[in-house]
Enzyme design. Structure first.
Site, PDB file in Angstrom:
ATOM      1  CG  HIS A   1      32.719  16.147  40.028  1.00  0.00           C
ATOM      2  ND1 HIS A   1      33.642  16.232  38.838  1.00  0.00           N
ATOM      3  CD2 HIS A   1      32.651  17.631  40.111  1.00  0.00           C
ATOM      4  CE1 HIS A   1      33.988  17.297  38.344  1.00  0.00           C
ATOM      5  NE2 HIS A   1      33.363  18.236  39.071  1.00  0.00           N
TER       6      HIS A   1
ATOM      7  CG  ASP B   1      34.235  13.483  36.773  1.00  0.00           C
ATOM      8  OD1 ASP B   1      32.934  13.132  37.402  1.00  0.00           O
ATOM      9  OD2 ASP B   1      34.651  14.579  36.751  1.00  0.00           O
TER      10      ASP B   1
ATOM     11  CB  SER C   1      32.647  20.843  37.132  1.00  0.00           C
ATOM     12  OG  SER C   1      33.993  20.960  37.669  1.00  0.00           O
TER      13      SER C   1
END
Length: 447
Positions: free
Chosen positions: A92, A122, A199
């Site tokens: 992402h 992911d 992230s």
């Protein structure tokens, strides 16, 4: 009495001397930060957006003008291979990006290219071309314990806070269904502060080893900031996915071919299980590895390769971590009797085919390497899998009629499938067949 007193005092003093000091604790975190920081990067992702309908006003009336702009986001990544420039991050972070740039620990900014992405985990791998990179040392996540100290490094809230180091403990392991039931999730939950921008960043143990990739946070629903509940993808899963992304550009996963459900208390009573364990098979897809391996509806799967199964999400993750063509050991409970099956996995279809149910057309052969149809005397062989099980061609011919397996008569396909479901890879099987009007026995080891 005095002797006992002095012995106890000496023992207490020795314990206190051996206990880690404040300085020892500090040094462990300092060393981890010094080792981890050079291997962590900031990632700038930009997506160009065409806005051809932006209206604004001038003294001469309303006018329309093209107004292209970029949507920019910041994430983190970890250098896996210094020589080849491979960096792992979250999918992402770079999803749909037109331009990706990496900012190193020394502030150097370098363009990056995408090697491969895997939305279901992911994870993504990107590559840069640079000398003197520092790669991270990889640890293990399968033996992580709740309560272990961990350190997170990333770029929360943007480049001005890049290489932020935070610490916490492992709060839980094996967290599933956090983001989506469709994803492959086996998260490490921890309370080291992570925020938007973390992230793709590193989760390290106090040996400076990478044990996870930070991916998500849970909040109270009103704030985007840290609330002490963070999630990281375990390094063992990261290794499995990145190896495929680097070598073939996509991820190849094992597939069983069943529908499964968690077992609730009422189901547990109905099945008369001694304790609530495993997951129940609600459906077995035609021509799937599960059907060929002998799995049936109502079977309760309690372990895979000696790993206990507690939930349907865990089973899905366990199977997908294996590779297509791997043979796995599954222990089931069938009619209150434990049974061991050996099943050769297939390759997991893509998500669209799974949803549509379009995944059975290529493989019509059963556990014995045969395709059969109903016959008035039993079942008739219409095709033989000579590519995967070459010696089967020497044993069978199309047109052979199978009338018995072992000492059990065959009456139709359903009867035939039910009988061979009791066999698995490695078993010796004997079939009675009719060929050109003559009866004969065929015996061989299933492989």
């Amino acid at each position: 009495m005095n002797k006992i007193y002095y012995l106890a005092l000496s023992f207490l003093i020795s314990i206190l001397i051996c206990m880690p000091s404040y300085k020892d604790y500090s040094e462990a975190f300092i060393n981890t930060a010094e080792v981890g920081n050079p291997a962590v990067v900031s990632i700038i992702s930009e997506k160009k957006i065409n806005n051809n309908y932006h209206q604004f006003f001038t003294p001469f009336g309303n006018q329309f003008h093209d107004n292209d702009f970029s949507n920019r986001s910041i994430g983190s990544g970890v250098i896996l291979d210094a020589e080849l420039g491979y960096i792992v991050t979250n999918n992402h972070v770079i999803d749909n990006a037109d331009d990706i740039r990496v900012v190193l620990f020394d502030k150097t900014e370098i363009d990056a290219t995408i090697i491969g992405t895997d939305p279901l985990s992911d994870l993504a791998v990107i590559q840069i071309n640079s000398n003197n990179l520092k790669q991270i040392k990889l640890g293990k996540s399968n033996n992580l314990k709740v309560g272990e100290w961990v350190v997170a490094i990333g770029s929360p809230f943007g480049l001005q806070l890049n290489h932020t180091v935070t610490a916490g403990i492992v709060s839980a392991v094996g967290r599933t269904d956090v983001i989506s039931k469709l994803n492959f999730e086996d998260f490490i939950q921890h309370d080291a502060a992570i925020n938007p921008g973390n992230s793709g960043g590193a989760l390290l143990n106090l040996n400076g080893e990478l044990i996870g990739i930070n991916t998500a946070i849970a909040t109270d629903g009103y704030s985007r900031g840290n609330a002490g509940v963070g999630f990281a993808i375990p390094i063992d899963q990261v290794n499995r996915v990145t190896q495929d992304l680097i070598s073939i550009g996509t991820v190849s996963r094992g597939w069983l071919g069943v529908s499964i459900q968690d077992i609730d208390s009422n189901m547990n009573k109905f099945l008369n299980l001694k304790k609530q364990v495993g997951v129940i098979v609600s459906d077995v897809f035609p021509n799937s590895p599960a059907q060929k391996g002998g799995l049936l509806a109502y079977d309760v799967i309690i372990s895979v390769n000696d790993k206990k199964i507690d939930s349907s999400s865990q089973l899905k993750n366990t199977i997908s971590s294996e590779r297509p063509s791997d043979t796995i050991k599954i222990v089931i409970i069938r009619e209150n009797i434990e049974k061991e099956l050996r099943i050769k996995l297939g390759e997991r279809p893509n998500q669209e085919d799974l949803i549509s149910g379009n995944f059975n057309s290529e493989n019509q052969y059963d556990l014995l390497g045969l395709e059969v149809e109903n016959h008035e005397d039993g079942v008739i062989i219409v095709d033989v899998d000579e590519e995967n099980i070459s010696f089967i061609k020497q044993k069978f011919r199309t047109g052979d009629i199978i009338v018995a397996i072992g000492k059990l008569d065959i009456s139709n396909i359903n009867n035939y499938n039910r009988i061979i479901s009791n066999y698995s890879i490695g078993d010796i099987i004997m079939l009675r067949i009719i060929r050109n009007g003559n009866a004969r026995y065929v015996t061989y080891e299933i492989s």
